[in-house]
Scaffold this motif. Structure first.
Motif, short mmCIF file in Angstrom:
data_model
loop_
_atom_site.label_atom_id
_atom_site.label_comp_id
_atom_site.label_asym_id
_atom_site.label_seq_id
_atom_site.Cartn_x
_atom_site.Cartn_y
_atom_site.Cartn_z
N ASP A 87 9.27 7.85 7.64
CA ASP A 87 8.57 8.42 6.48
C ASP A 87 8.77 7.56 5.24
N LEU A 88 9.99 7.09 5.03
CA LEU A 88 10.28 6.29 3.84
C LEU A 88 9.52 4.97 3.85
N MET A 89 9.46 4.32 5.02
CA MET A 89 8.75 3.03 5.11
C MET A 89 7.25 3.21 4.93
N PRO A 92 8.96 -3.26 3.45
CA PRO A 92 10.38 -3.19 3.82
C PRO A 92 11.18 -2.48 2.73
N ILE A 93 12.23 -1.80 3.12
CA ILE A 93 13.02 -1.01 2.17
C ILE A 93 14.45 -1.53 2.07
N GLU A 94 15.05 -1.34 0.92
CA GLU A 94 16.46 -1.68 0.73
C GLU A 94 17.30 -0.57 1.36
N MET A 95 18.10 -0.94 2.35
CA MET A 95 18.85 0.07 3.07
C MET A 95 20.08 -0.56 3.71
N VAL A 149 21.17 9.54 14.82
CA VAL A 149 20.38 8.32 14.80
C VAL A 149 18.89 8.66 14.93
N ARG A 150 18.57 9.63 15.79
CA ARG A 150 17.18 10.07 15.92
C ARG A 150 16.67 10.60 14.59
N TYR A 151 17.51 11.39 13.94
CA TYR A 151 17.13 11.94 12.64
C TYR A 151 16.94 10.83 11.61
N ALA A 152 17.84 9.85 11.63
CA ALA A 152 17.73 8.73 10.70
C ALA A 152 16.43 7.96 10.93
N MET A 153 16.06 7.76 12.19
CA MET A 153 14.81 7.06 12.51
C MET A 153 13.61 7.79 11.92
N ARG A 154 13.58 9.11 12.05
CA ARG A 154 12.46 9.88 11.50
C ARG A 154 12.40 9.76 9.99
N GLU A 155 13.54 9.79 9.33
CA GLU A 155 13.58 9.64 7.88
C GLU A 155 13.11 8.24 7.47
N MET A 198 0.86 -1.18 0.00
CA MET A 198 0.00 0.00 0.00
C MET A 198 0.90 1.23 0.00
N ALA A 199 1.22 1.75 -1.16
CA ALA A 199 2.18 2.82 -1.30
C ALA A 199 1.59 4.14 -0.82
N GLN A 200 2.46 5.02 -0.33
CA GLN A 200 2.13 6.38 0.06
C GLN A 200 0.99 6.42 1.07
N LEU A 201 1.08 5.61 2.07
CA LEU A 201 0.09 5.62 3.15
C LEU A 201 0.29 6.86 4.00
N GLY A 202 -0.79 7.62 4.21
CA GLY A 202 -0.72 8.75 5.12
C GLY A 202 -0.83 8.23 6.55
N TYR A 203 -0.21 8.92 7.49
CA TYR A 203 -0.28 8.45 8.86
C TYR A 203 -0.29 9.64 9.82
N THR A 204 -0.88 9.41 10.98
CA THR A 204 -0.94 10.45 11.99
C THR A 204 0.31 10.39 12.85
N TRP A 205 0.92 11.56 13.07
CA TRP A 205 2.12 11.63 13.88
C TRP A 205 1.81 12.36 15.17
#
Length: 256
Positions: free
Chosen positions: A37-39, A45-48, A28-34, A1-8
């Protein structure tokens, strides 16, 4: 389900255990936030990896920061990254969408009262992540009574490589299961026992757990231990006695 909106929920994030534990790791906190959003954008799952973090997200982490980040990441059999709380939320959203097509939630499915009290529509990320970790940590073999137990060998690995958090222990268990499935576990155990004895004799700094995973197949620690034993004129049966002592005390690797 691509581009799912979510409540933050900013309050959930700023008061979460994850953010508190990453107080000394702002990148690391910044990476988690990125990654959140990407996931959510990919819905899968993403290639990373460390290089992709820099190439795709312009985030350059030190080895220490990268290992800290991996404490919060699950890696599937294809090597793709996933965060358990996001996986669960996406699954719930997909189920809700399918139920909507069928006319709403099935009558047999009732929302948890506790979940409704915490947040009726979107439970906090941290709560879901902690629940997921506790469920997935119950692994390994069963004893004759059908109760899950962790092997002494695995306990020794946890102590030796300082895998102390639930997430780290879950990832270590998963790695051992993969070794067993691929027929490499016995060799891994022998090499690891030799590695520990070698490091103890040489009084060298040990690898981090992630580094050792990549190293153990590339180095014959049994051979290295044999050579160092000859150099130091250690009895030929040293390794045999060490193994007997290991089996007697732990049935695992010796602790330092």
């Amino acid at each position: 389900m691509a581009q799912l909106g979510y409540t933050w929920y900013p309050k959930d994030w700023f008061t979460s255990t994850t953010r508190k534990r990453l107080k000394r790791f702002p990148l690391v906190r910044y990476a988690m936030r990125e990654l959140y959003d990407l996931m959510y954008m990919e819905g899968a799952p993403i290639e990373m990896n460390k290089e992709y973090l820099f190439d795709d997200l312009d985030i350059e982490l030190s080895d220490t920061e990268y290992e800290k980040l991996l404490e919060y990441i699950s890696i599937n059999d294809e090597g793709k990254w996933w965060i358990n709380s996001i996986k669960r939320r996406i699954s719930k959203a997909e189920a809700a969408r399918e139920n909507g097509k069928k006319g709403g939630r099935p009558k047999t499915q009732k929302p948890s009262k506790k979940t409704e009290e915490e947040n009726p529509k979107n439970p906090p990320l941290e709560i879901e992540r902690e629940r997921e970790s506790k469920r997935e940590i119950e692994i390994e073999t069963k004893n004759e009574k059908g109760v899950f137990v962790i092997s002494d060998f695995e306990k020794g690995l946890r102590d030796y490589f300082s895998q102390t958090t639930e997430v780290l222990q879950m990832r270590l268990s998963s790695y051992l299961r993969n070794l067993k499935n691929n027929g490499k576990f016995d060799e891994f155990k022998k090499q690891t026992i030799a590695y520990v004895n070698y490091k103890k004799i040489k009084e060298e700094k040990i690898h981090g757990w992630l580094s050792y995973q990549a190293e153990w197949e590339n180095t014959d620690w049994i051979d290295k231990l044999s050579k160092i034993s000859k150099e130091k004129k250690i009895p030929k049966n040293y390794q045999e006695h060490q193994q007997i002592d290991v089996d007697r005390k732990y049935s695992t690797i010796p602790k330092i």
